[in-house]
Design a protein around this motif. Sequence first.
Motif, PDB file in Angstrom:
ATOM      1  N   LYS A 191      12.791 -71.166  69.918  1.00  0.00           N
ATOM      2  CA  LYS A 191      11.483 -71.400  70.504  1.00  0.00           C
ATOM      3  C   LYS A 191      11.285 -72.866  70.849  1.00  0.00           C
ATOM      4  N   LEU A 192      11.139 -73.137  72.146  1.00  0.00           N
ATOM      5  CA  LEU A 192      10.918 -74.513  72.587  1.00  0.00           C
ATOM      6  C   LEU A 192       9.470 -74.652  73.046  1.00  0.00           C
ATOM      7  N   LEU A 238      17.655 -77.996  81.977  1.00  0.00           N
ATOM      8  CA  LEU A 238      17.929 -77.133  80.826  1.00  0.00           C
ATOM      9  C   LEU A 238      18.274 -75.714  81.279  1.00  0.00           C
ATOM     10  N   PHE A 239      17.503 -75.204  82.242  1.00  0.00           N
ATOM     11  CA  PHE A 239      17.755 -73.829  82.707  1.00  0.00           C
ATOM     12  C   PHE A 239      19.110 -73.727  83.381  1.00  0.00           C
ATOM     13  N   VAL A 243      10.330 -70.651  76.274  1.00  0.00           N
ATOM     14  CA  VAL A 243       9.579 -71.895  76.447  1.00  0.00           C
ATOM     15  C   VAL A 243       8.071 -71.650  76.520  1.00  0.00           C
ATOM     16  N   THR A 244       7.336 -72.475  75.784  1.00  0.00           N
ATOM     17  CA  THR A 244       5.877 -72.461  75.866  1.00  0.00           C
ATOM     18  C   THR A 244       5.403 -73.877  76.178  1.00  0.00           C
ATOM     19  N   ILE A 245       4.508 -73.993  77.180  1.00  0.00           N
ATOM     20  CA  ILE A 245       3.994 -75.319  77.536  1.00  0.00           C
ATOM     21  C   ILE A 245       2.476 -75.349  77.368  1.00  0.00           C
ATOM     22  N   PHE A 246       2.006 -76.418  76.752  1.00  0.00           N
ATOM     23  CA  PHE A 246       0.564 -76.650  76.699  1.00  0.00           C
ATOM     24  C   PHE A 246       0.254 -77.832  77.599  1.00  0.00           C
ATOM     25  N   ASN A 247      -0.699 -77.646  78.488  1.00  0.00           N
ATOM     26  CA  ASN A 247      -1.058 -78.762  79.372  1.00  0.00           C
ATOM     27  C   ASN A 247      -2.565 -78.978  79.373  1.00  0.00           C
ATOM     28  N   GLY A 302      10.093 -67.091  82.623  1.00  0.00           N
ATOM     29  CA  GLY A 302       9.519 -66.556  81.399  1.00  0.00           C
ATOM     30  C   GLY A 302       8.788 -67.581  80.551  1.00  0.00           C
ATOM     31  N   ILE A 303       8.211 -68.584  81.238  1.00  0.00           N
ATOM     32  CA  ILE A 303       7.515 -69.649  80.492  1.00  0.00           C
ATOM     33  C   ILE A 303       6.064 -69.255  80.270  1.00  0.00           C
ATOM     34  N   THR A 304       5.581 -69.474  79.055  1.00  0.00           N
ATOM     35  CA  THR A 304       4.153 -69.311  78.811  1.00  0.00           C
ATOM     36  C   THR A 304       3.497 -70.666  79.032  1.00  0.00           C
ATOM     37  N   LEU A 305       2.617 -70.732  80.031  1.00  0.00           N
ATOM     38  CA  LEU A 305       1.941 -72.009  80.309  1.00  0.00           C
ATOM     39  C   LEU A 305       0.466 -71.886  79.947  1.00  0.00           C
TER      40      LEU A 305
END
Lengths: 816, 111
Positions: free
Chosen positions: A4-5, A21-22, A31-35, A72-75
């Motif tokens: 989990k990144l 990376l991909f 990958v999960t990103i918080f912005n 498949g990124i959770t943003l």
Amino acid sequence: MTEKLVIIGNGMAPGRMLEHLFEQAPGRYAVTIFNAEPRVNYDRIMLSPVLSGEKSYEEIVIHGDGWYIQHGITLYKGHKIVAIDRAAKTVTSDHGVTENYDKLVIATGSVPFIIPVPGKDLPGVLTYRDLDDVQAMLLAAQSREKAVVIGGGLLGLEAAAGLASRGMDVTVLHVMPTLMERQLDPAAGYLLQRAVEDRGIKVITKANTKQIIGDGKVEGVELADGTIIPATLVVMAVGIRPSAGLAKDAGLAVNRGIVVDSGMLTSDGDIYSVGECAEVDGMVYGLVAPLYEMARVAASHLAGDRSAAFVHSDTPTKLKVTGINLFSLGDFAEGDDREEIVLRDATAGVYKRVVLRQNRIIGTVLYGETADGAWFNDLKKKQTDISEMRDTLIFGQAYQGGAPLDPMAAVAALPDDAEICGCNGVCKGKITSTITAKALTSLDDVRAHTKASASCGSCTGLVEQLMSLTLGAAYNPATVTPMCTCTTLGHDDVRRLIKAKGLKTIPAVMQELEWKTSCGCAKCRPALNYYLVCDFPDEYADDYQSRYINERVHANIQKDGTYSVVPRMWGGVTNSNELRAIADVVDKFEIPMVKVTGGQRIDLLGIEKEDLPAVWADLGKAGFVSGQAYAKGLRTVKTCVGSDWCRFGTQDSTGLGIRIEKFMWGSWTPAKLKLAVSGCPRNCAEATCKDIGVICVDSGFEIHFAGAAGLDIKGTEVLGMVHTEDEALEYIVALAQMYREQGRYLERIYKWAKRIGLDEIRRQIMGDADKRRGYYERFVFSQKFAQVDPWSERVSGKDKHEFKPMATVGFAQAAE
Amino acid sequence: MTVNWISIGLLTDIPLRGARCVKTPDGKIAVFRTAENQIFAIDDHCPHKGGPLSQGIVHGAAVTCPLHNWVISLETGKALGADEGSVRTIPVRIDGEHLFIALEALASRAA
Ligand code: SRM
Ligand SMILES: Cc1cc2nc3c(=O)[nH]c(=O)nc-3n(C[C@H](O)[C@H](O)[C@H](O)COP(=O)(O)OP(=O)(O)OC[C@H]3O[C@@H](n4cnc5c(N)ncnc54)[C@H](O)[C@@H]3O)c2cc1C
Ligand code: SF4
Ligand code: FES
């Protein structure tokens, strides 16, 4: 199993990292990103074109929503992370979402620095960092009212240009003397300022913001000097701070930024950091090139390749304002082990400077013509030895490899109808044919007959080349002694060109007159400073760093580094109160030497620099002002006792001397100026060896000038006779002004007079009432700005840094 | 030997193309800031006759002594041009806006 990144921040650096990376380890991480910003990754660099209207937001998006789905990124848009729990390996957002991670990347970027002045929180005060800022500015710009941008760096200027192109009336305030001083030297900064001003943007340098004023919303900005600039929008663009608070709260090592090793790993083995928030090897960055390098390294490490390491490299700076070409790279400071090559083309507004160390480029500043930036960058990167192409290096890549450029050959090749002198429209054929027809041999003759180079003078070099082409060996170029090795121009040409071209700052003079060094030397800077003070008394801000020490600290330096203080005693007259005040000061500060000078006043010698303001404060209370015994300016007016006391006195010589001194004190002159008034021809005040002297006689006042009694001894010449005190004052002042306007720096009046001709001076001052009146009035105008007692100014705190040590260190250690 | 960096103040304490002094037990140190924001520290003592170099005009990476116009390189401490002589240079570190000088350079001189 996928790891989990989690990434905090969705800016340009992590965006690039994920791309790498991909590619290298597809599928390895979920990958999960918080912005905190409620949007996808966009090209922050291109906000300026969005502001100016050259691009739309859609055009600058880097990763659209589809890209996140595809990978498949959770943003989490609009989620700001408020806590990192390193023990539990989780992060929590302000909306209460908690995610756990195996690896965490902190990419929080920077936050704009807000200067802590009153009014900074008023509505209408913005920063320039993200799309929200741009949208707010666009909204404000609809009013087409006034905007102030605080900060004359890259961001500030881009904001200013954008707002101006949206129809706002923009003023840029910059605290330093020249724009973008971190990337540009003063010469390029000057050109940039001119280009910015050409767009109708006002620029105020050395502007210290005191507060932002307004009732409920912004109404203007007040500067430390009291100036108020009205504005409905204020943009602060004074710099950025790495956004490292979150990491610090989590207990990670944080210095200026989040400390990472060359593999972008923080002090926690599972947490990386990339972007402007990361500090690697003591450096933090604000341009994307190094951030992209960080992204590449971090991606490799996350993909399992631990060999990748971040290496520092200089990134060129460019300004993205359409029509302004500017390029700055590397280290362009001066130094002994360095050499510089400077090319200035004043007509084309070009300035190029390459700094070399051991025949290798270490820095470059290009203004106006930046096409060779990439080439210079490449030479620098490869550390190419440039000795072979040294002579033509500065002309750029196009000149390499071919025959070296001979300026003479270039002039010879010009067609006869090529225009040489733009001011007077004189072409090459006219000049060469006149030289031949009239058998002209000197530049002055050519100027007189053709007018070529007779106005602004910037084509003088070309005209001289034409003369030497036409006359061959018979041409002996004028033997003007250059001011110093920074220029080929003599003092007179410089003075003439300053006026002709209206050059009002030292960098302006250096650029327009094609100075060969970037910041001058100890010979030319004080001279230029004087010429500008003299020509533009109301507009020019005296440059103290270009003054000799005595004028900078308003006292005379002594051999042991202490100072002497000489207060004015008008006309040499004093009284018991003044003497008592001096005696008290001498006791209080234990002044070792008190001496009566040859200039009829008292010299206090051996004062420590730090004590100067206090000494002046005490003297000031007793009514004393600086005697300017240090100045290339009015020194003393010696007098004798005159008709009030002396049995031979014909006029009130003491009174006239005092009147002249009170009228003329504070004025700057090319060299020191000493006067005297004697009450009769017995001449007890020694008026006949002074720069200007007066001998009183029954019928009036005989004015003398051009005497000397120092290095040379020379009796004065008679200027002429006048009948009233008022006339005497007017004639003397006019003479002094004529000398001020024509004298070369450090040239005493007797040398100037010899050069100009005594009769010419008499003609203008005695014989031409209009000229005389003109000189007189210009002097009076200039005095409005000059008669400020420097002592009381310093006592009230101006330049207080001059008098205090910066620090006192090491005494405790020494005692151990 | 560990380097002992002593904080002496901020970059902005020194005017551009100017200098400030730092007092130490064995004499003053002149700290210069050039037009291009380089910082140098040297003894405030001209190799010619001891003139206070901090009071001179700063141009490029050099200062002209206020007493008799020797030109001293700020980087090497050496007199430039025809003059011969040199003054001690003191290591400087710039951390953001903060300036530090290496103190044992002083101690070793005192020793
Ligand atoms: C204090 C005084 C000597 C005294 O004890 O009487 C003095 C002291 C200095 N003179 Fe003088 N001169 C003093 C009267 C004179 C006079 C006489 C006069 O003014 O009536 C002269 C001859 C007249 C003249 O100016 O030509 C004089 C001709 C010079 C010269 C030669 C100038 C020249 O162009 O020939 C210099 C050197 C220079 O200026 O470059 C000089 C330079 C100096 C300097 C400033 C040397 C220096 O650069 O440090 C001395 C400063 C000492 C100090 O800190 O006070 N001093 N000097 C006198 C101060 C007068 C005043 O009240 O302001
Ligand atoms: C107007 C402008 C013009 C520029 N021009 C140039 C140029 O010409 N050339 C150049 O090289 N550079 C330029 N730059 C600089 C360049 O844009 C930046 O260096 C780069 O964008 C920084 O990338 P970053 O990923 O480190 O940070 P950013 O792009 O700033 O991204 C950080 C993101 O993290 C978010 N964030 C912060 N804290 C949190 C948190 N606690 N939780 C969740 N999210 C958070 C922020 O909202 C932000 O979206 C310019 C910058 C601006 C503003
Ligand atoms: S004559 Fe003037 S310059 Fe010479 S030592 Fe005396 S005061 Fe100094
Ligand atoms: S003491 Fe410095 S030049 Fe003489």
